[in-house]
Write a protein that holds these residues in place. Structure first.
Motif, PDB file in Angstrom:
ATOM      1  N   LYS A 312       4.544 -11.845   5.594  1.00 22.17           N
ATOM      2  CA  LYS A 312       3.791 -10.604   5.442  1.00 22.17           C
ATOM      3  C   LYS A 312       2.420 -10.725   6.101  1.00 22.17           C
ATOM      4  O   LYS A 312       1.741 -11.737   5.971  1.00 22.17           O
ATOM      5  N   CYS A 313       2.013  -9.656   6.817  1.00 19.37           N
ATOM      6  CA  CYS A 313       0.734  -9.700   7.541  1.00 19.37           C
ATOM      7  C   CYS A 313      -0.255  -8.648   7.027  1.00 19.37           C
ATOM      8  O   CYS A 313      -1.158  -8.966   6.265  1.00 19.37           O
ATOM      9  N   ARG A 314      -0.104  -7.406   7.445  1.00 15.09           N
ATOM     10  CA  ARG A 314      -1.089  -6.371   7.156  1.00 15.09           C
ATOM     11  C   ARG A 314      -0.490  -5.249   6.314  1.00 15.09           C
ATOM     12  O   ARG A 314       0.710  -4.990   6.354  1.00 15.09           O
ATOM     13  N   ARG A 315      -1.357  -4.581   5.570  1.00 15.30           N
ATOM     14  CA  ARG A 315      -0.940  -3.485   4.696  1.00 15.30           C
ATOM     15  C   ARG A 315      -1.876  -2.301   4.906  1.00 15.30           C
ATOM     16  O   ARG A 315      -3.099  -2.451   4.918  1.00 15.30           O
ATOM     17  N   ILE A 316      -1.296  -1.097   5.091  1.00 12.69           N
ATOM     18  CA  ILE A 316      -2.104   0.106   5.243  1.00 12.69           C
ATOM     19  C   ILE A 316      -1.527   1.197   4.353  1.00 12.69           C
ATOM     20  O   ILE A 316      -0.306   1.377   4.280  1.00 12.69           O
ATOM     21  N   VAL A 317      -2.400   1.906   3.640  1.00 11.23           N
ATOM     22  CA  VAL A 317      -1.996   3.042   2.824  1.00 11.23           C
ATOM     23  C   VAL A 317      -2.212   4.308   3.653  1.00 11.23           C
ATOM     24  O   VAL A 317      -3.349   4.654   3.978  1.00 11.23           O
ATOM     25  N   VAL A 318      -1.127   4.994   3.995  1.00 12.80           N
ATOM     26  CA  VAL A 318      -1.218   6.213   4.796  1.00 12.80           C
ATOM     27  C   VAL A 318      -1.604   7.394   3.906  1.00 12.80           C
ATOM     28  O   VAL A 318      -2.536   8.133   4.196  1.00 12.80           O
ATOM     29  N   ALA A 319      -0.888   7.577   2.815  1.00 12.45           N
ATOM     30  CA  ALA A 319      -1.184   8.620   1.838  1.00 12.45           C
ATOM     31  C   ALA A 319      -0.536   8.193   0.527  1.00 12.45           C
ATOM     32  O   ALA A 319       0.687   8.076   0.455  1.00 12.45           O
ATOM     33  N   GLU A 320      -1.314   7.967  -0.475  1.00 10.15           N
ATOM     34  CA  GLU A 320      -0.823   7.396  -1.724  1.00 10.15           C
ATOM     35  C   GLU A 320       0.286   8.259  -2.344  1.00 10.15           C
ATOM     36  O   GLU A 320       0.143   9.475  -2.502  1.00 10.15           O
ATOM     37  N   ASN A 321       1.401   7.590  -2.697  1.00 11.03           N
ATOM     38  CA  ASN A 321       2.555   8.217  -3.349  1.00 11.03           C
ATOM     39  C   ASN A 321       3.246   9.288  -2.497  1.00 11.03           C
ATOM     40  O   ASN A 321       3.966  10.134  -3.034  1.00 11.03           O
ATOM     41  N   CYS A 322       3.029   9.252  -1.200  1.00  8.39           N
ATOM     42  CA  CYS A 322       3.711  10.165  -0.274  1.00  8.39           C
ATOM     43  C   CYS A 322       4.615   9.317   0.628  1.00  8.39           C
ATOM     44  O   CYS A 322       4.113   8.559   1.463  1.00  8.39           O
ATOM     45  N   PRO A 323       5.932   9.413   0.453  1.00 10.91           N
ATOM     46  CA  PRO A 323       6.856   8.498   1.133  1.00 10.91           C
ATOM     47  C   PRO A 323       6.717   8.465   2.657  1.00 10.91           C
ATOM     48  O   PRO A 323       6.519   9.494   3.303  1.00 10.91           O
ATOM     49  N   ILE A 324       6.855   7.257   3.205  1.00 11.01           N
ATOM     50  CA  ILE A 324       6.993   7.049   4.644  1.00 11.01           C
ATOM     51  C   ILE A 324       8.486   7.101   4.948  1.00 11.01           C
ATOM     52  O   ILE A 324       9.234   6.190   4.605  1.00 11.01           O
ATOM     53  N   THR A 325       8.958   8.175   5.570  1.00  6.09           N
ATOM     54  CA  THR A 325      10.391   8.385   5.737  1.00  6.09           C
ATOM     55  C   THR A 325      10.926   7.937   7.094  1.00  6.09           C
ATOM     56  O   THR A 325      12.143   7.845   7.261  1.00  6.09           O
ATOM     57  N   CYS A 326      10.050   7.668   8.045  1.00  2.31           N
ATOM     58  CA  CYS A 326      10.520   7.248   9.374  1.00  2.31           C
ATOM     59  C   CYS A 326       9.381   6.537  10.107  1.00  2.31           C
ATOM     60  O   CYS A 326       8.221   6.968  10.037  1.00  2.31           O
ATOM     61  N   ILE A 327       9.727   5.455  10.799  1.00  5.83           N
ATOM     62  CA  ILE A 327       8.777   4.738  11.658  1.00  5.83           C
ATOM     63  C   ILE A 327       9.453   4.490  13.001  1.00  5.83           C
ATOM     64  O   ILE A 327      10.592   4.009  13.047  1.00  5.83           O
ATOM     65  N   SER A 328       8.776   4.826  14.087  1.00 10.31           N
ATOM     66  CA  SER A 328       9.280   4.559  15.443  1.00 10.31           C
ATOM     67  C   SER A 328       8.212   3.799  16.218  1.00 10.31           C
ATOM     68  O   SER A 328       7.021   4.109  16.114  1.00 10.31           O
ATOM     69  N   TRP A 329       8.649   2.827  17.015  1.00 10.85           N
ATOM     70  CA  TRP A 329       7.719   2.013  17.810  1.00 10.85           C
ATOM     71  C   TRP A 329       7.908   2.321  19.281  1.00 10.85           C
ATOM     72  O   TRP A 329       9.017   2.572  19.751  1.00 10.85           O
TER      73      TRP A 329
END
Length: 466
Positions: A312-329
Motif C-alpha cells: 500500500k502506498c497513497r490514500r486520497i479521499v475524493v468525497a466521503e461516503n460517495c462510492p468510487i464506481t470506476c477508475i480508468s488510467w
C-alpha cells in the motif's frame, strides 16, 4: 451538438418501446432501429418550432396509448431511485460547491498543435465525436448491464457483464451484428469482467463469491475460484504484464491477487482497503495499481511482478461516503501533455480527472465534470485515440439516461455531445479501438451500439484494422 431534436424523438420512443408488442422482443428491437434510421435519413437539419411541436404531440399520443407520463423535461433529466440509496455527506456537498481544480492551465494540447489537427483533417473536437446514429441494439440481457468492454485492439468483439448472472460476447461488425455466445457459470449477478491482453482469455466475478476464467475460442470455463474470504466479488482485472495474475476486490474491502493458472492466492497478495472495492486500474507496466471503494477513497498499491505481493502506498479521499464506481488510467492524453492520468467516477454527481504525480501513485486533482450520479455503478472511459487530436475527450454514462462527451481542454462548457437513446440510467460505456463505434448499456439491460457520423475524408483519420 448535432441532431438534438432527433435524439429526443429517439429517447421518447425508447421509453415506450418496452410496451410495444411485449410478447415479441425481436419486433421491439427492429422498430427502434428503424426509427433511428428514418430520423437520420429524413429529418436532418436544425431545431424548428414545428419539430419541437411534433415531439410534444407525439409524447401526448404515446402517453394516451400506454398510460405513462413522459414530458419533455424528463427527456433532459431522468433519474431512477434505488432501494440502496447512498447518504449524502457534508463532504459531498462541499465537493459540489467548491472548485477542485488544483491549478490553472491547459491539460491537453494547445491550439498550435498543428500536427494533431492535420491527422484528423482539421475537424473540431465536436465533429470528431458526433456519434448520432444507432448501428445496432442488443437486448439479450434481462437485468442491468453494468460493464462493457471491447476486446483489446479489436473493432468487433464486445463483452457485456450483466446482473442477470451471465456474460455475453457480441460481434458488432458482423452482418448483421450478433451475440456469439452467452457464458453461463455464475449463480448471481456478474459485477465485472476483463479481457486478457491477447483476448484469448476472459475473467469475470460475481456476487456469488466466485471468479471464473473463460477460454474465449472454445467458450468453456477453465476454472472457478471462490473468494478466499467467502465474500461477494465486486471487481476484477488482469495484470497487464502477467496474465496469469488477476487482481480482485471484494465486499469486505480486501484486495486479492489470484494466480488463475493454479487457482492459488499467493502469499502477500492481499491488502485491506476497507469498504467495498468497486473500481480497479493498472498502469501499463502493471507495477502500479489504484483501487476505489464505496467510502469515496482511492488507494494506490505497488505490485511486485515476480511474487504478486501488494504494498500500500497513497490514500486520497475524493468525497466521503460517495462510492468510487470506476477508475480508468491513461499514460498520456496528447503528444504535448504526457502526464499519466486517472479518470474517476464518483457518486457525488461528478467525474474527476486526476494527474498521477509520482512513482507511488499520488494523485493531483485537475478537473471535474458534473453529471447525474448518486445511486448506480456509472462508468466512464477515455477516448482511445484522442492523443492524435487537438483537444481530448472522455465519455461517461449518467443517471439521467444520457451519455456525455466532455472535452477536457475546454475551460467553459466542456460537453461537446450528448446522446439520448436510453430510457434508464446509463451504466457502461466502451469504445472499440479505432473509435468507429461506441457501446453504451443501461439499468434495464439494453446495449446500444452508436456509430460516428461519417464526414468526407473521415476514413483517412482512422487506422485500418490489422
Amino acid at each position: 451538438m448535432a441532431g438534438v431534436w432527433q435524439q429526443q424523438v429517439f429517447a421518447l420512443d425508447a421509453k415506450y418501446n418496452a410496451h410495444r408488442a411485449p410478447n415479441h422482443p425481436n419486433f421491439r428491437t427492429l422498430y427502434i432501429r428503424r426509427r433511428s434510421q428514418l430520423l437520420r435519413e429524413y429529418a436532418k437539419g436544425e431545431d424548428t418550432v414545428l419539430r419541437k411541436q411534433y415531439i410534444k404531440i407525439r409524447s401526448q399520443l404515446l402517453q394516451q396509448r400506454y398510460g405513462l407520463s413522459f414530458d419533455q423535461s424528463s427527456l433532459r433529466s431522468r433519474s431512477a431511485r434505488s432501494s440502496s440509496r447512498i447518504s449524502e455527506s457534508p463532504e459531498s456537498s462541499r465537493l459540489q460547491q467548491e472548485s477542485i481544480m488544483s491549478e490553472q492551465g491547459i491539460v491537453v494540447p494547445t491550439k498550435q498543435a498543428e500536427a494533431s489537427r492535420a491527422i484528423v483533417g482539421g475537424t473540431t473536437i465536436a465533429e470528431n465525436y458526433a456519434f448520432v446514429g444507432v448501428h445496432h441494439i442488443f437486448d439479450q440481457h434481462t437485468a442491468a448491464v453494468t460493464v462493457l468492454k471491447f476486446a483489446n485492439n479489436d473493432r468487433s468483439h464486445l463483452c457485456c457483464a450483466s446482473f442477470d448472472g451471465t456474460v455475453s460476447i457480441c460481434n458488432v461488425t458482423a452482418t448483421p451484428p450478433c451475440v456469439e455466445v452467452i457464458l453461463r457459470g455464475h449463480k448471481k449477478a456478474v459485477t465485472d469482467c476483463d479481457w486478457s491482453v491477447s483476448n484469448d482469455l476472459m475473467v469475470s466475478c460475481s456476487l456469488d463469491g466466485t471468479l471464473c476464467l473463460w477460454h474465449v475460442a472454445t467458450q468453456k470455463c477453465l476454472r472457478v475460484v471462490k473468494d478466499q474470504m467467502g465474500s461477494e466479488m465486486l471487481s476484477c482485472l488482469f495484470q497487464p504484464a502477467n496474465n496469469n495474475m488477476v487482481v480482485a476486490g471484494n465486499s469486505r474491502g480486501m484486495m486479492e491477487v489470484l494466480n488463475v493458472s493454479t487457482g492459488i492466492y499467493p502469499r502477500g497478495g492481499s491488502s485491506k482497503l476497507g469498504g467495498k472495492v468497486l473500481g480497479l486500474a493498472f498502469d501499463s507496466s502493471g507495477q502500479m495499481l489504484w483501487a476505489g471503494n464505496d467510502k469515496g477513497v482511492i488507494v494506490s498499491f505497488l505490485f511486485e511482478l515476480a511474487t504478486g505481493r501488494l504494498s500500500k502506498c497513497r490514500r486520497i479521499v475524493v468525497a466521503e461516503n460517495c462510492p468510487i464506481t470506476c477508475i480508468s488510467w491513461r499514460a498520456w492524453i496528447s503528444r504535448e501533455a504526457r502526464d499519466p492520468t486517472l479518470l474517476v467516477n464518483c457518486a457525488a454527481n461528478v467525474v474527476c480527472l486526476f494527474r498521477v504525480v509520482d512513482k507511488e501513485g499520488s494523485l493531483q486533482l485537475r478537473r471535474k465534470f458534473s453529471i447525474r450520479h448518486k445511486n448506480y455503478l456509472v462508468r466512464s472511459t477515455f477516448c482511445p485515440i484522442m492523443s492524435f487530436r487537438q483537444g481530448a475527450c472522455v465519455v461517461t454514462g449518467s443517471e439521467d439516461s444520457c451519455v456525455y462527451f466532455f472535452d477536457i481542454e475546454r475551460d467553459g462548457k466542456a460537453c461537446v455531445n450528448k446522446l439520448q437513446g436510453h430510457a434508464s440510467p446509463v451504466l457502461g460505456v466502451s469504445f472499440n479501438y479505432d473509435e468507429s463505434l461506441l457501446a453504451t448499456s443501461d439499468y434495464q439491460g439494453l446495449v446500444i451500439i452508436w456509430e460516428r457520423e461519417k464526414r468526407p475524408g473521415s476514413e483517412k483519420c482512422r487506422g485500418n484494422p490489422s
